[in-house]
Design an enzyme around this catalytic site. Structure first.
Site, PDB file in Angstrom:
ATOM      1  N   HIS A 155       0.841  -1.203   0.000  1.00 29.73           N
ATOM      2  CA  HIS A 155       0.000   0.000   0.000  1.00 29.73           C
ATOM      3  C   HIS A 155       0.870   1.246   0.000  1.00 29.73           C
ATOM      4  O   HIS A 155       2.089   1.156   0.161  1.00 29.73           O
ATOM      5  CB  HIS A 155      -0.927   0.030   1.226  1.00 29.73           C
ATOM      6  CG  HIS A 155      -0.198   0.157   2.534  1.00 29.73           C
ATOM      7  ND1 HIS A 155       0.156  -0.936   3.302  1.00 29.73           N
ATOM      8  CD2 HIS A 155       0.271   1.241   3.216  1.00 29.73           C
ATOM      9  CE1 HIS A 155       0.797  -0.526   4.384  1.00 29.73           C
ATOM     10  NE2 HIS A 155       0.888   0.794   4.363  1.00 29.73           N
ATOM     11  N   HIS A 202      -5.982  -1.668   4.797  1.00 33.94           N
ATOM     12  CA  HIS A 202      -5.844  -0.552   3.863  1.00 33.94           C
ATOM     13  C   HIS A 202      -5.080  -0.998   2.616  1.00 33.94           C
ATOM     14  O   HIS A 202      -4.149  -1.792   2.687  1.00 33.94           O
ATOM     15  CB  HIS A 202      -5.196   0.683   4.485  1.00 33.94           C
ATOM     16  CG  HIS A 202      -3.843   0.485   5.107  1.00 33.94           C
ATOM     17  ND1 HIS A 202      -3.370  -0.710   5.542  1.00 33.94           N
ATOM     18  CD2 HIS A 202      -2.852   1.380   5.371  1.00 33.94           C
ATOM     19  CE1 HIS A 202      -2.160  -0.560   6.057  1.00 33.94           C
ATOM     20  NE2 HIS A 202      -1.824   0.694   5.955  1.00 33.94           N
ATOM     21  N   HIS A 217       4.745   7.288   2.341  1.00 41.60           N
ATOM     22  CA  HIS A 217       5.519   6.050   2.234  1.00 41.60           C
ATOM     23  C   HIS A 217       4.857   5.044   1.310  1.00 41.60           C
ATOM     24  O   HIS A 217       3.659   5.107   1.051  1.00 41.60           O
ATOM     25  CB  HIS A 217       5.757   5.423   3.608  1.00 41.60           C
ATOM     26  CG  HIS A 217       4.542   4.775   4.247  1.00 41.60           C
ATOM     27  ND1 HIS A 217       3.780   5.395   5.210  1.00 41.60           N
ATOM     28  CD2 HIS A 217       3.975   3.565   4.075  1.00 41.60           C
ATOM     29  CE1 HIS A 217       2.807   4.582   5.604  1.00 41.60           C
ATOM     30  NE2 HIS A 217       2.897   3.470   4.920  1.00 41.60           N
ATOM     31  N   HIS A 249       1.235  -0.069  15.134  1.00 44.46           N
ATOM     32  CA  HIS A 249       0.220   0.953  14.925  1.00 44.46           C
ATOM     33  C   HIS A 249      -1.075   0.561  15.642  1.00 44.46           C
ATOM     34  O   HIS A 249      -1.456  -0.613  15.598  1.00 44.46           O
ATOM     35  CB  HIS A 249      -0.128   1.088  13.440  1.00 44.46           C
ATOM     36  CG  HIS A 249       0.946   1.713  12.620  1.00 44.46           C
ATOM     37  ND1 HIS A 249       1.515   2.919  12.927  1.00 44.46           N
ATOM     38  CD2 HIS A 249       1.538   1.307  11.476  1.00 44.46           C
ATOM     39  CE1 HIS A 249       2.405   3.223  11.995  1.00 44.46           C
ATOM     40  NE2 HIS A 249       2.454   2.262  11.116  1.00 44.46           N
ATOM     41  N   TYR A 258       9.787   1.927   9.869  1.00 42.82           N
ATOM     42  CA  TYR A 258       9.885   2.893   8.777  1.00 42.82           C
ATOM     43  C   TYR A 258      11.333   3.316   8.577  1.00 42.82           C
ATOM     44  O   TYR A 258      12.070   3.508   9.548  1.00 42.82           O
ATOM     45  CB  TYR A 258       9.055   4.144   9.077  1.00 42.82           C
ATOM     46  CG  TYR A 258       7.575   3.913   9.012  1.00 42.82           C
ATOM     47  CD1 TYR A 258       6.880   4.113   7.824  1.00 42.82           C
ATOM     48  CD2 TYR A 258       6.876   3.488  10.127  1.00 42.82           C
ATOM     49  CE1 TYR A 258       5.516   3.903   7.755  1.00 42.82           C
ATOM     50  CE2 TYR A 258       5.504   3.262  10.058  1.00 42.82           C
ATOM     51  CZ  TYR A 258       4.835   3.470   8.882  1.00 42.82           C
ATOM     52  OH  TYR A 258       3.493   3.251   8.821  1.00 42.82           O
ATOM     53  N   GLU A 268       8.080   1.483   4.298  1.00 44.72           N
ATOM     54  CA  GLU A 268       7.668   0.730   5.476  1.00 44.72           C
ATOM     55  C   GLU A 268       7.757  -0.752   5.151  1.00 44.72           C
ATOM     56  O   GLU A 268       7.468  -1.153   4.023  1.00 44.72           O
ATOM     57  CB  GLU A 268       6.208   1.059   5.849  1.00 44.72           C
ATOM     58  CG  GLU A 268       5.685   0.237   7.045  1.00 44.72           C
ATOM     59  CD  GLU A 268       4.173   0.340   7.262  1.00 44.72           C
ATOM     60  OE1 GLU A 268       3.416   0.449   6.274  1.00 44.72           O
ATOM     61  OE2 GLU A 268       3.745   0.313   8.432  1.00 44.72           O
TER      62      GLU A 268
END
Lengths: 310, 118
Positions: A155, A202, A217, A249, A258, A268
């Protein structure tokens, strides 16, 4: 209902300041495979478990950042239908068709700019050159992996101004769902949107910031928290610019680290998260809990993470 | 004798090993003064203006420092390789992306009125 329409992120095209430094980073540190270079000097990469010819494209430029992100759709009919709907919408601008073959081993692409200023593409065909373990009685992972060795490009997180317009385009036209969001202030202004076209928490995310077309990112999937910790070792061993992590997260529940490529584009690698189904309610985070929403362990915001973009 | 970097804004100075960029030298010593971003010449957070001294720049994103600015002495500390003692002024700063104390939404010095499609 099975997944239809837009299936998944297909490619991300990044600009780098020094091509050979970048190639070294994406092969030896991240652990992608270089699959080809074209006459324009672009370099194409894929992760070990990806079937299609490529997923990451680099070109040398005098500015860092993202050129565009591409989405694989399920069929030519879907490509034509979505192109028509985007053409008819004021939310999509700078519309064009890119000829088949402009990306190697790839069919025609429909290109458009979304309200946050990012360039997106849809395509229906890319040659399947196969993953590293094959499809007949495969081993679970291939030999000779290098670096962090993610299984796929997963993503992007992008910054831009007209978050409302971009979220409307992705949900109303492209059929994405809002898996998670961050709202701020008494008016509950949406400041972040995590959008899924699949079973992932996501496939792309956007944060409202008063500028257009910024890249936060691109992310690659690892198999476990232990692999995230090993990625941290690789970041130190290879003297890579660390942003932050390893941590978790709150948003998406991902286990993450990261770091930056040699041109300052943030990468990431992550593992975990959850399976998202279309009947799962949207998760909402409020700005007074933004610390643990973003960094669950130390529960504090980090200005470099939030404000450093290319 | 090692090169010294003087930061005008905070009247601080630190040594910089041969061949190192200014930002790495500062970070290795645990010093502050120049904001640290991507360390790759891409984000512009560590932008400085060299006031005095000889140096060379590695590749810098033109989104952060234009060719004209570079000719006037602007650089990014992560890509700034000193060739003599340097005196510099910090130009870049870290954005305050989510400054809750200032209202719902805030970026840099931009008022807390984010563009909002009504």
């Amino acid at each position: 209902m099975a997944m239809t329409g837009v299936l998944r992120p297909g490619h991300v095209a990044l600009r780098v300041l020094d091509l050979e430094q970048a190639v070294h980073h994406y092969t030896e540190v991240v652990g992608l495979a270089e699959v080809m270079r074209d006459a324009q000097g672009r370099v194409f990469f894929k992760a070990w478990d990806e079937a299609d010819h490529h997923s990451v494209v680099l070109r040398k430029a005098d500015e860092a950042g993202m050129d565009y992100m591409g989405w694989r759709v399920d069929s030519d009919a879907t490509l034509d239908r979505l192109a028509g709907e985007l053409e008819a919408s004021p939310l999509a601008t700078e519309i064009s068709w890119i000829d088949a073959g402009e990306h190697p081993h790839t069919g025609r692409r429909f290109r458009f700019t979304i309200p946050t200023g990012h360039v997106m593409e849809l395509y229906a065909h890319r040659d399947v050159t196969g993953c590293a373990t094959g499809y007949l009685n495969p081993e679970p992972w291939p030999d000779d992996l290098r670096g962090m060795a993610p299984s796929r490009f997963d993503h992007c997180l992008l910054y831009g101004d007209d978050l409302d317009g971009t979220v409307e385009l992705f949900t109303k036209i492209l059929g994405f769902n809002l898996a998670e969001q961050v709202v701020a202030g008494p008016d509950r202004l949406q400041i972040a949107a995590f959008l899924s076209c699949s079973n992932k928490a996501h496939d792309v995310a956007f944060i409202r910031q008063p500028m257009k077309n910024k890249f936060h990112h691109c992310s690659f999937l690892l198999g476990s928290w232990n692999e995230v910790l090993k990625a941290a070792d690789i970041i130190s061993k290879k003297k890579v610019s660390l942003d932050l992590g390893p941590t978790r997260h709150g948003i998406t529940r991902g286990e993450t680290i990261y770091f930056f490529d040699p041109s300052g584009n943030r990468n990431e690698v992550f593992s975990g998260g959850y399976i998202w189904y279309p009947d799962k309610p949207t998760i909402t985070w409020t700005d007074d809990q933004l610390g643990p929403a973003i960094f669950y362990h130390d529960r504090k915001l980090n200005e470099a993470f939030l404000s450093v973009v290319t | 004798m090692s090169i010294r970097i003087h930061i005008e804004n905070c009247d601080d100075s630190f040594p910089c090993p041969d061949g190192s960029n200014v930002l790495r030298a500062m970070e290795c010593l645990g010093r502050r003064g120049i904001p640290v971003g991507c360390r790759g010449g891409g984000c512009g957070v560590c932008k400085v203006k060299v006031l005095d001294g000889r140096y060379r720049n590695e590749a810098i994103s033109r989104a952060c420092v234009s060719a004209e600015e570079e000719a006037e002495g602007y650089s990014l500390a992560c890509k700034l390789i000193p060739e003599s003692d340097l005196s510099l002024r910090v130009i870049g700063k870290m954005a305050r992306s989510f400054d809750i104390s200032r209202g719902a939404f805030h970026f840099y010095g931009v008022p807390a009125t984010a563009p909002h499609r009504s």
